[in-house]
Design a protein around this motif. Structure first.
Motif, mmCIF file in Angstrom:
data_model
loop_
_atom_site.group_PDB
_atom_site.id
_atom_site.type_symbol
_atom_site.label_atom_id
_atom_site.label_comp_id
_atom_site.label_asym_id
_atom_site.label_seq_id
_atom_site.Cartn_x
_atom_site.Cartn_y
_atom_site.Cartn_z
ATOM 1 N N LEU A 153 0.758 -1.285 0.055
ATOM 2 C CA LEU A 153 -0.137 -0.060 -0.272
ATOM 3 C C LEU A 153 1.028 1.333 0.171
ATOM 4 C CD1 LEU A 153 -2.520 -1.262 2.994
ATOM 5 C CD2 LEU A 153 -3.038 -1.363 0.333
ATOM 6 N N GLY A 154 1.941 0.967 0.344
ATOM 7 C CA GLY A 154 2.856 2.832 0.136
ATOM 8 C C GLY A 154 3.621 2.850 1.564
ATOM 9 N N PRO A 155 4.204 3.854 1.722
ATOM 10 C CA PRO A 155 4.221 4.433 3.308
ATOM 11 C C PRO A 155 3.055 5.213 3.852
ATOM 12 C CG PRO A 155 5.212 5.488 0.892
ATOM 13 C CD PRO A 155 4.967 3.884 0.850
ATOM 14 N N ARG A 156 2.062 5.907 2.758
ATOM 15 C CA ARG A 156 1.247 6.262 3.328
ATOM 16 C C ARG A 156 -0.624 6.129 3.465
ATOM 17 N NH1 ARG A 156 1.557 11.821 -0.123
ATOM 18 N NH2 ARG A 156 2.125 10.458 -2.134
ATOM 19 N N ALA A 157 -0.020 4.601 3.376
ATOM 20 C CA ALA A 157 -1.318 3.301 3.700
ATOM 21 C C ALA A 157 -1.946 3.784 5.405
ATOM 22 C CB ALA A 157 -1.243 1.742 4.372
ATOM 23 N N THR A 158 -2.677 4.259 5.819
ATOM 24 C CA THR A 158 -3.483 4.035 7.478
ATOM 25 C C THR A 158 -3.924 2.563 7.636
ATOM 26 O OG1 THR A 158 -6.043 3.460 6.459
ATOM 27 C CG2 THR A 158 -5.410 6.002 5.881
ATOM 28 N N PRO A 159 -3.473 2.597 8.833
ATOM 29 C CA PRO A 159 -3.197 1.504 9.440
ATOM 30 C C PRO A 159 -4.853 0.525 9.260
ATOM 31 C CG PRO A 159 -2.795 3.306 11.414
ATOM 32 C CD PRO A 159 -3.179 3.841 9.380
ATOM 33 N N LEU A 160 -5.813 2.091 9.336
ATOM 34 C CA LEU A 160 -7.187 0.785 8.984
ATOM 35 C C LEU A 160 -6.783 0.075 7.713
ATOM 36 C CD1 LEU A 160 -10.003 0.806 10.177
ATOM 37 C CD2 LEU A 160 -10.850 2.120 8.210
ATOM 38 N N ARG A 161 -6.239 0.676 7.142
ATOM 39 C CA ARG A 161 -6.599 -0.236 5.057
ATOM 40 C C ARG A 161 -5.341 -1.133 5.602
ATOM 41 N NH1 ARG A 161 -7.639 -2.367 1.762
ATOM 42 N NH2 ARG A 161 -7.215 -2.156 -0.865
ATOM 43 N N ILE A 162 -4.104 -1.104 6.509
ATOM 44 C CA ILE A 162 -3.525 -2.027 6.011
ATOM 45 C C ILE A 162 -4.472 -3.632 7.534
ATOM 46 C CG2 ILE A 162 -1.573 -2.960 8.259
ATOM 47 C CD1 ILE A 162 -0.140 -0.241 7.257
ATOM 48 N N ALA A 163 -4.465 -3.349 8.103
ATOM 49 C CA ALA A 163 -5.602 -3.908 9.097
ATOM 50 C C ALA A 163 -5.928 -4.828 7.649
ATOM 51 C CB ALA A 163 -6.055 -3.860 9.828
ATOM 52 N N GLN A 164 -7.217 -4.278 7.195
ATOM 53 C CA GLN A 164 -8.069 -5.249 6.162
ATOM 54 C C GLN A 164 -7.494 -5.244 4.919
ATOM 55 O OE1 GLN A 164 -10.430 -2.103 3.881
ATOM 56 N NE2 GLN A 164 -11.239 -2.916 2.818
ATOM 57 N N VAL A 165 -6.033 -5.412 5.022
ATOM 58 C CA VAL A 165 -5.500 -6.101 3.463
ATOM 59 C C VAL A 165 -4.673 -7.132 4.579
ATOM 60 C CG1 VAL A 165 -3.465 -6.078 2.506
ATOM 61 C CG2 VAL A 165 -4.786 -4.349 2.161
ATOM 62 N N ASP A 166 -4.500 -6.714 5.649
ATOM 63 C CA ASP A 166 -3.416 -8.716 6.152
ATOM 64 C C ASP A 166 -4.614 -9.620 6.490
ATOM 65 O OD1 ASP A 166 -1.251 -7.035 7.147
ATOM 66 O OD2 ASP A 166 -1.136 -6.405 8.614
ATOM 67 N N ARG A 167 -6.619 -8.811 6.903
ATOM 68 C CA ARG A 167 -7.014 -9.748 7.192
ATOM 69 C C ARG A 167 -7.639 -10.372 5.714
ATOM 70 N NH1 ARG A 167 -9.567 -6.722 10.178
ATOM 71 N NH2 ARG A 167 -11.202 -5.649 7.968
ATOM 72 N N GLU A 168 -7.673 -9.943 4.644
ATOM 73 C CA GLU A 168 -7.799 -10.621 3.596
ATOM 74 C C GLU A 168 -6.735 -11.302 2.834
ATOM 75 O OE1 GLU A 168 -7.924 -8.470 -0.937
ATOM 76 O OE2 GLU A 168 -8.692 -6.950 0.920
ATOM 77 N N PHE A 169 -5.543 -11.597 3.471
ATOM 78 C CA PHE A 169 -4.180 -12.013 3.100
ATOM 79 C C PHE A 169 -3.846 -13.400 4.188
ATOM 80 C CE2 PHE A 169 -3.675 -8.587 -0.780
ATOM 81 C CZ PHE A 169 -3.542 -9.233 -1.560
ATOM 82 N N GLY A 170 -4.932 -12.784 4.763
ATOM 83 C CA GLY A 170 -4.302 -14.249 6.549
ATOM 84 C C GLY A 170 -3.178 -13.429 6.847
ATOM 85 N N LEU A 171 -2.889 -12.133 7.367
ATOM 86 C CA LEU A 171 -1.801 -11.796 7.428
ATOM 87 C C LEU A 171 -1.524 -11.403 8.670
ATOM 88 C CD1 LEU A 171 -0.586 -9.948 4.209
ATOM 89 C CD2 LEU A 171 0.621 -11.974 5.139
ATOM 90 N N ASN A 172 -2.727 -11.805 9.579
ATOM 91 C CA ASN A 172 -2.946 -11.643 11.093
ATOM 92 C C ASN A 172 -2.999 -12.440 11.543
ATOM 93 O OD1 ASN A 172 -5.305 -12.501 9.539
ATOM 94 N ND2 ASN A 172 -7.108 -11.090 10.701
ATOM 95 N N LYS A 173 -2.618 -13.598 11.112
ATOM 96 C CA LYS A 173 -2.763 -14.721 11.698
ATOM 97 C C LYS A 173 -1.263 -14.880 11.848
ATOM 98 C CE LYS A 173 -6.436 -17.332 9.157
ATOM 99 N NZ LYS A 173 -6.187 -17.958 7.514
ATOM 100 N N PRO A 174 -1.155 -15.618 13.911
ATOM 101 C CA PRO A 174 0.417 -15.646 14.214
ATOM 102 C C PRO A 174 1.115 -16.749 13.143
ATOM 103 C CG PRO A 174 -1.310 -17.088 15.856
ATOM 104 C CD PRO A 174 -1.970 -16.483 14.521
#
Lengths: 317, 302
Positions: A39-60
């Motif tokens: 998302l680049g350096p100016r991504a909002t934390p909300l958007r990052i969390a959304q992408v993390d969820r989308e790609f399963g990056l929020n799991k351990p």
């Protein structure tokens, strides 16, 4: 023999698994994380969390690893963040190109270094030997990327014999074999020159060690023709270690190929990796690290097995 | 795996009395000094060190000051090596670039050797399943092309010189570890190690007192080649646009910049950094080979 092959194959499995572990953790412990990279350096934390969820990056991370490994066993390496393609597809398109220049390079380098090393060892301490030793030192010490530049300057810019890079002429819709040959000659030449410099020196040492062995003297004493003594007795024994050397050299050859591909803008795995590293395209980075690691381990395995077949002295007990 | 190193070892070495060690070391150094390879190598390296570190004392042009009136100026009396695309003095940049390339190369090689020696000593001495595990780890790392890992880690961390040294060292020590471990495996069966053990020496003491001095020959030879590798790695990474951040120049980055002006035939930009890297590599490889010839009694005979 069969038992030995089976054992060696089984021994390779932990190594393959180890490569996946190292590759995966290396890519996932880096600061920033893939979502930030995407998302680049100016991504909002909300958007990052959304992408993390989308790609399963929020799991351990261990959970992510097991899931990723499961996918890998199904031949699924994920999807590139930047190209709208699966990693598997990207690798399948680019890898044959890399393997073709590396494979051709290995083949030609083998023939040339066996020839050069044997002639040097046979006519050792002659002017020819000294000249060739200096030349191999020179190419051995030359950085492959500078050699590539020199080759472009000579063969593309000054002489105009070959294109300076790329894989095909964009103006030519149906590139045939001639076009392929023109575009691969210089990358292969670069790989061959640096590789022969290393292997030729090795071959010269092996051959000169064998030429002073007792069995060579015995063969000569028996009155066997000199050509048979050299080619059949000494050469055969000197070539054997080259097989092992080939297995050892594979990772270096891939590293060299990366630089060659960047210089000649040759679209193979190296260039793909370089782009992926610059763009933080994690699935592609991980895929290439794992696949080249696999290839090296399989190459080593094949070299070991081949050695056993070629050298009847090896016992399998 | 049948490794070539094992087959190259001298079977007679095992019978050499240990007492002869100090005498034979001085003989080895004499053999080294007599070797023309060593003299050329030391001379080449000394020249580059003087050029990079002492040169700027006598040559005062700035390596950073752009001069937009004199961009891509061919060599002349005012600019002995010409100027680059921003009009910066190329000779001054070559000197400064040499400092960084040599410093990082030597430091990384030193650190690589340290890590590899410690790891190899421990693995070889402890043996058994710990050794098997440690070496398996090395096998795995060796299987991954090092430039790929370096490229990735480098692109993530965007390191300064110090961090780059650490990164290069932590991804290059595997070969050294393997080499030291195989030496230790053969050394630890020797009588003097058995004797030390019988006298009650613990692993630590055996490692420091008995094994380390005896692997030093192999390690020194290998460390020389590590210097060549490390300098090449720094140059390669910089060439790929990674490595060290601007504006401090280094030879690899200067070479990659010069590629853009290849078609304008800006030869003065392409040859100096390439030749400099070539000269370092040649010198270091010569020194390494001369050391190897001096320390390996079998090679010295011929």
């Amino acid at each position: 023999m069969l038992k030995y092959i089976l054992r060696r194959v089984l021994q390779a499995i932990p190594s393959l698994l180890g490569i996946t572990v190292i590759g995966f953790f290396l890519v996932h412990i880096v600061p920033g994380g893939p979502a930030q990279a995407m998302l680049g350096p100016r991504a909002t934390p909300l958007r990052i969390a959304q992408v993390d969820r989308e790609f399963g990056l929020n799991k351990p991370i261990p959970v992510q690893y097991v899931e990723w490994l499961g996918q890998l066993l199904h031949g699924n390496l994920g999807t590139s963040y930047f190209y709208n393609e699966t990693v598997w597809h990207l690798i399948m398109v680019n890898m044959p190109r890399t393997l073709s220049i590396v494979g051709l390079g290995i083949l030609i380098a083998h023939v040339l270094s066996i020839l050069l090393g044997s002639i040097q060892a046979y006519y050792h301490d002659t002017k020819f030997d000294y000249a060739m030793t200096s030349l191999t030192y020179f190419f051995y010490s030359m950085p492959i990327f500078w050699l590539g530049i020199m080759i472009i300057m000579l063969f593309s810019i000054s002489l105009g014999w070959f294109p300076s890079g790329g894989l095909s002429n964009p103006l030519n819709p149906n590139p045939g074999f001639g076009s392929w040959l023109a575009h691969t000659t210089l990358p292969v030449l670069t790989i061959v020159l640096t590789t022969v410099a290393g292997w030729g020196r090795y071959m010269r040492t092996a051959m000169s060690e064998n030429l002073i062995q007792d069995y060579v003297r015995t063969a000569r004493a028996k009155g066997i023709r000199e050509s048979v003594v050299v080619l059949k007795h000494a050469l055969r024994n000197s070539v054997l270690p080259l097989i092992t050397l080939l297995g050892f050299s594979l990772p270096n050859l891939f590293s060299g190929a990366l630089l060659v591909e960047v210089i000649f803008n040759y679209p193979g795995m190296g260039l793909l990796f370089w782009d992926a590293a610059n763009q933080r395209d994690y699935p592609v980075i991980l895929g290439i690290v794992v696949i080249t690691g696999f290839l090296t381990i399989i190459g080593n395995l094949l070299a070991d097995l081949l050695y056993g077949i070629v050298d009847p002295r090896i016992q399998y007990n | 795996m049948i490794s070539p190193e094992i087959e190259m070892r001298d079977p007679l070495q095992g019978n050499q009395p240990v007492i002869e060690r100090t005498r034979s070391i001085s003989r080895e150094w004499r053999a080294f000094w007599k070797n023309p390879l060593a003299r050329f190598g030391i001379g080449g390296l000394a020249f580059l060190i003087l050029f990079s570190f002492v040169g700027p004392i006598f040559y005062h042009a700035s390596a950073y000051q752009p001069n937009l009136l004199n961009t891509l100026h061919p060599p002349s009396a005012k600019f002995p090596l010409g100027t680059d695309s921003l009009g910066r003095d190329y000779l001054a940049r070559m000197m400064l670039g040499g400092q960084l390339s040599l410093e990082v190369g030597f430091a990384a090689a030193f650190m690589t050797t340290m890590i590899g020696v410690i790891y190899g000593l421990i693995s070889g001495l402890l043996g058994g399943s710990i050794d098997a595990l440690l070496m398996r780890l090395v096998d795995i790392f060796i299987a991954i092309p090092s430039l790929f890992l370096l490229l990735f880690v480098d692109s993530v961390f965007k390191p300064n010189a110090l961090l780059l040294i650490v990164i290069i060292a932590s991804l290059s020590w595997f070969g050294v570890a393997r080499l030291v471990r195989s030496e230790v495996l053969s050394l630890k069966r020797r009588d003097y190690v058995e004797a030390a053990r019988a006298l009650g020496a613990n692993n630590w003491r055996i490692m420091i007192q008995h094994l380390l001095p005896n692997v030093m020959g192999v390690v020194i030879v290998n460390a020389t080649f590590q210097v060549a590798d490390a300098i090449l790695t720094v140059a390669a990474l910089s060439f790929l646009g990674l490595g060290l951040p601007p504006p401090t120049p280094n030879w690899g980055e200067m070479l990659s910049d010069s590629m853009s002006y290849m078609f304008q035939n800006a030869w003065w930009l392409i040859y100096p950094p390439g030749l400099a890297i070539l000269l370092v590599e040649l010198s270091v490889n010569f020194i390494g080979d001369a050391l190897r010839q001096a320390f390996d009694p079998r090679l010295r005979k011929r």
